[in-house]
Design an enzyme around this catalytic site. Structure first.
Site, PDB file in Angstrom:
ATOM      1  N   THR B  30      -6.565   1.162 -10.211  1.00  0.00           N
ATOM      2  CA  THR B  30      -5.353   1.957 -10.059  1.00  0.00           C
ATOM      3  C   THR B  30      -4.192   1.506 -10.906  1.00  0.00           C
ATOM      4  O   THR B  30      -4.132   0.355 -11.321  1.00  0.00           O
ATOM      5  CB  THR B  30      -4.930   1.841  -8.572  1.00  0.00           C
ATOM      6  OG1 THR B  30      -5.909   2.436  -7.784  1.00  0.00           O
ATOM      7  CG2 THR B  30      -3.611   2.475  -8.274  1.00  0.00           C
ATOM      8  N   ASP B  46      -1.155   6.821  -9.854  1.00  0.00           N
ATOM      9  CA  ASP B  46      -2.080   7.761 -10.487  1.00  0.00           C
ATOM     10  C   ASP B  46      -2.973   8.337  -9.389  1.00  0.00           C
ATOM     11  O   ASP B  46      -2.764   8.042  -8.215  1.00  0.00           O
ATOM     12  CB  ASP B  46      -2.915   7.045 -11.565  1.00  0.00           C
ATOM     13  CG  ASP B  46      -3.952   6.130 -10.964  1.00  0.00           C
ATOM     14  OD1 ASP B  46      -3.559   5.297 -10.125  1.00  0.00           O
ATOM     15  OD2 ASP B  46      -5.133   6.241 -11.306  1.00  0.00           O
ATOM     16  N   ARG B  48      -6.692   8.657  -9.661  1.00  0.00           N
ATOM     17  CA  ARG B  48      -8.142   8.494  -9.894  1.00  0.00           C
ATOM     18  C   ARG B  48      -8.756   7.496  -8.916  1.00  0.00           C
ATOM     19  O   ARG B  48      -8.200   6.424  -8.707  1.00  0.00           O
ATOM     20  CB  ARG B  48      -8.393   8.030 -11.329  1.00  0.00           C
ATOM     21  CG  ARG B  48      -9.859   7.767 -11.633  1.00  0.00           C
ATOM     22  CD  ARG B  48     -10.093   7.368 -13.069  1.00  0.00           C
ATOM     23  NE  ARG B  48     -10.026   8.512 -13.963  1.00  0.00           N
ATOM     24  CZ  ARG B  48     -10.275   8.454 -15.270  1.00  0.00           C
ATOM     25  NH1 ARG B  48     -10.601   7.301 -15.838  1.00  0.00           N
ATOM     26  NH2 ARG B  48     -10.182   9.536 -16.019  1.00  0.00           N
ATOM     27  N   LYS B  62      -2.720   8.297  -3.349  1.00  0.00           N
ATOM     28  CA  LYS B  62      -2.596   6.854  -3.112  1.00  0.00           C
ATOM     29  C   LYS B  62      -1.248   6.470  -2.512  1.00  0.00           C
ATOM     30  O   LYS B  62      -0.959   5.297  -2.330  1.00  0.00           O
ATOM     31  CB  LYS B  62      -2.799   6.096  -4.432  1.00  0.00           C
ATOM     32  CG  LYS B  62      -4.153   6.354  -5.057  1.00  0.00           C
ATOM     33  CD  LYS B  62      -4.316   5.631  -6.356  1.00  0.00           C
ATOM     34  CE  LYS B  62      -5.605   6.071  -7.039  1.00  0.00           C
ATOM     35  NZ  LYS B  62      -5.826   5.382  -8.308  1.00  0.00           N
ATOM     36  N   GLY B  76      -6.870  -1.175  -4.928  1.00  0.00           N
ATOM     37  CA  GLY B  76      -7.960  -1.962  -4.364  1.00  0.00           C
ATOM     38  C   GLY B  76      -9.001  -1.090  -3.700  1.00  0.00           C
ATOM     39  O   GLY B  76      -9.266   0.016  -4.159  1.00  0.00           O
ATOM     40  N   SER B 158      -5.241  -2.238 -11.626  1.00  0.00           N
ATOM     41  CA  SER B 158      -5.836  -2.546 -12.930  1.00  0.00           C
ATOM     42  C   SER B 158      -4.980  -2.052 -14.093  1.00  0.00           C
ATOM     43  O   SER B 158      -5.062  -2.567 -15.196  1.00  0.00           O
ATOM     44  CB  SER B 158      -7.224  -1.930 -13.012  1.00  0.00           C
ATOM     45  OG  SER B 158      -7.149  -0.546 -12.772  1.00  0.00           O
ATOM     46  N   ASP B 195      -5.558   2.604 -19.239  1.00  0.00           N
ATOM     47  CA  ASP B 195      -6.481   1.894 -18.346  1.00  0.00           C
ATOM     48  C   ASP B 195      -7.584   2.869 -17.937  1.00  0.00           C
ATOM     49  O   ASP B 195      -7.291   3.956 -17.435  1.00  0.00           O
ATOM     50  CB  ASP B 195      -5.713   1.391 -17.109  1.00  0.00           C
ATOM     51  CG  ASP B 195      -6.656   0.822 -16.056  1.00  0.00           C
ATOM     52  OD1 ASP B 195      -7.667   0.200 -16.456  1.00  0.00           O
ATOM     53  OD2 ASP B 195      -6.390   1.003 -14.857  1.00  0.00           O
ATOM     54  N   SER B 198      -7.774   4.096 -14.289  1.00  0.00           N
ATOM     55  CA  SER B 198      -6.690   4.962 -13.805  1.00  0.00           C
ATOM     56  C   SER B 198      -6.778   6.279 -14.564  1.00  0.00           C
ATOM     57  O   SER B 198      -7.251   6.313 -15.699  1.00  0.00           O
ATOM     58  CB  SER B 198      -5.335   4.328 -14.063  1.00  0.00           C
ATOM     59  OG  SER B 198      -5.286   3.028 -13.542  1.00  0.00           O
TER      60      SER B 198
END
Lengths: 206, 268
Positions: B30, B46, B48, B62, B76, B158, B195, B198
């Site tokens: 994330t 984000d 994803r 999220k 996580g 991430s 990333d 994400s």
């Protein structure tokens, strides 16, 4: 045997159409590469909710039975039928209660909300993370193949008849590219008026 | 949590000993950020969710509401984030009913960190907690092991390095709401595009003192699927099926308890 979710094999997919939902599974039960049975149904009916369980067969049977008990108890205590989103949250809690020693299952819930008439599909990981989708959900050993098929075949607002063709071809073609999914297919199409069409697909037996 | 069950632990452990890997769980690999501005605080994320290299959910939420004035963003393990925030929002509601006051951000923070510390990092929730209360506006981050951080801007997940590169170069003191919203969404977009874990859209939540919190679901949608040029519509009747073994039936609106036999009754 490196992954408990891949010992017995099997996959399932669910899709939303216009005023209808469909849920489908394969019928194979295997022990690694040895096919043991070709009539192992992975979709279970709980009132108006259809739940598919893929993964380790022993856990599929245990969790589906435990859910049968919880669903019956809910209907007796609440004196009303269970809506699909409630069923999904129930499955989620059941799985998360075993967060550190999980059931090796990947469930899908499909149904139509009896008050709003909204079709509902939802998928889970083995510890109960919910993925409520507005198009389709997949699970099982052919997950990658199913995603590929569904992502290209799926259209919005399909009729029950069209939805049957799309979900069947999605399952059948995905199963052809997964050695441990197949040996027949089963499709339920659930319509807003309560009509359920169950069809046993003709498929390759290898 | 009314006690997690460890019934399957020994079985799964022995399976593990025979070379079995634990199954992949959905992870919100994330990018999440939080940023203070002169009238409140903003959270952004984000959308994803991934399972390994597969995108499990293209548009997941999220940002979680802990209380009307306290929100948090989670990175996580997806189910840990969902359940831990669900649990905390119940506890905060009960706490505020009991005290007759709006809950404070530190209350949520302390409560969550005690829960996560107890589980020694095995509950994989990495949170950014933001909110306004009687003591002002607050922004905290919380790691799965129970450590906490305070700051005017924070990023986790991430994609946090990508997001921090934007925040570190563009953040300044006394941002206006509009500037802070723009900064947060730009930081998330850096994660979305740089990333791999994400992606998809940017969700954003504005929490202001004395105003209802506002969740902007799909604040930026830079990755809309293009219209397909052709469709695969199969002719009706393409798929062959067995007439025997197929059936049509109706589900009654209210399930009839008297006629629905229990499973044990069906066994002859």
């Amino acid at each position: 045997m490196s992954n408990p979710s891949e010992i017995n094999g099997g996959s399932a997919v669910a899709m939303i159409g216009k005023d209808c939902v469909a849920i489908a599974c394969d019928l194979r039960l295997g022990l690694q590469s040895v096919t043991v049975s070709g009539d192992f149904e992975k979709i279970f009916q709980y009132g108006g909710n259809f739940v598919a369980f893929t993964g380790l067969a022993t856990d599929v049977q245990t969790v589906s039975t435990e859910l049968r008990q919880k669903h019956a108890l809910y209907e007796m205590v609440e004196e009303r039928s269970m809506e699909p989103n409630t069923a999904a949250h129930l499955v989620s809690s059941m799985l998360y209660s075993r967060r550190f020693a999980p059931w090796f299952v990947g469930p899908l819930v499909a149904g139509i909300n009896s008050t709003t008439g909204e079709p509902y599909v939802c998928s889970f990981d083995s510890i109960g993370s919910m993925d409520v989708s507005h198009d389709f959900v997949v699970t099982g050993t052919a997950t990658n193949q199913l995603y590929g098929m569904a992502e290209s075949l799926y259209e919005k607002d399909m009729s029950p008849e069209q939805l049957f063709e799309t979900i069947s071809q999605t399952l059948l073609c995905a199963a052809d590219r997964d050695a441990i999914t197949g040996s027949g297919g089963l499709v339920y199409v659930i319509e807003k008026n309560g009509k359920v069409t169950k069809k046993l697909l003709k498929s390759r037996q290898d | 949590m009314a006690g997690l069950s460890f019934d399957n632990y020994r079985r799964n452990k022995s399976l593990e000993a025979s070379g079995v890997l634990p199954p992949k769980t959905t992870s919100t690999g994330t990018t999440i950020v939080g940023c203070k501005f002169n009238g409140g605080v903003i959270l952004s994320a984000d959308t994803r969710a991934t399972a390994g290299m597969v995108v499990a959910d293209k548009n997941c939420l999220k940002l979680h509401r802990l209380a009307p004035n306290i929100w948090c963003a989670g990175a996580g393990t997806a189910s840990d984030n969902d359940k831990v925030t669900e649990l905390e929002s119940s506890q905060l509601e009960i706490h505020s009913q009991w005290t007759g006051r709006a809950p404070r951000v530190v209350t949520a923070l302390t409560h969550l960190k005690q829960h996560l510390f107890k589980y020694q990092g095995h509950v994989g929730a990495y949170l950014i907690i933001a909110g306004v209360d009687v003591t002002g506006s607050h922004l905290f981050s919380l790691h799965a092991h129970g450590s906490t951080d305070v700051g005017p801007y924070l990023a986790l997940g991430s994609g946090s390095m990508a997001a921090l590169s934007v925040l570190e170069s563009k953040w300044k003191e006394d941002l206006t709401k509009e500037e802070a919203m723009e900064l947060c969404s730009e930081a998330i977009m850096a994660g979305v595009f740089n990333d791999l874990a994400s992606g998809s859209n940017v969700d954003l939540c504005v929490i202001e003192k004395g105003k209802p919190s506002r969740l902007h679901r799909g604040y930026k949608q830079p990755n809309q699927r293009l219209q397909k040029q052709r469709n695969y519509n199969f002719d009706i009747g393409t798929t062959s099926y067995f007439e025997a073994g197929s059936e049509v039936f109706y589900i009654s609106k209210q399930s009839d308890l008297e006629t629905s036999a229990m499973e044990v009754d069906q066994v002859s």
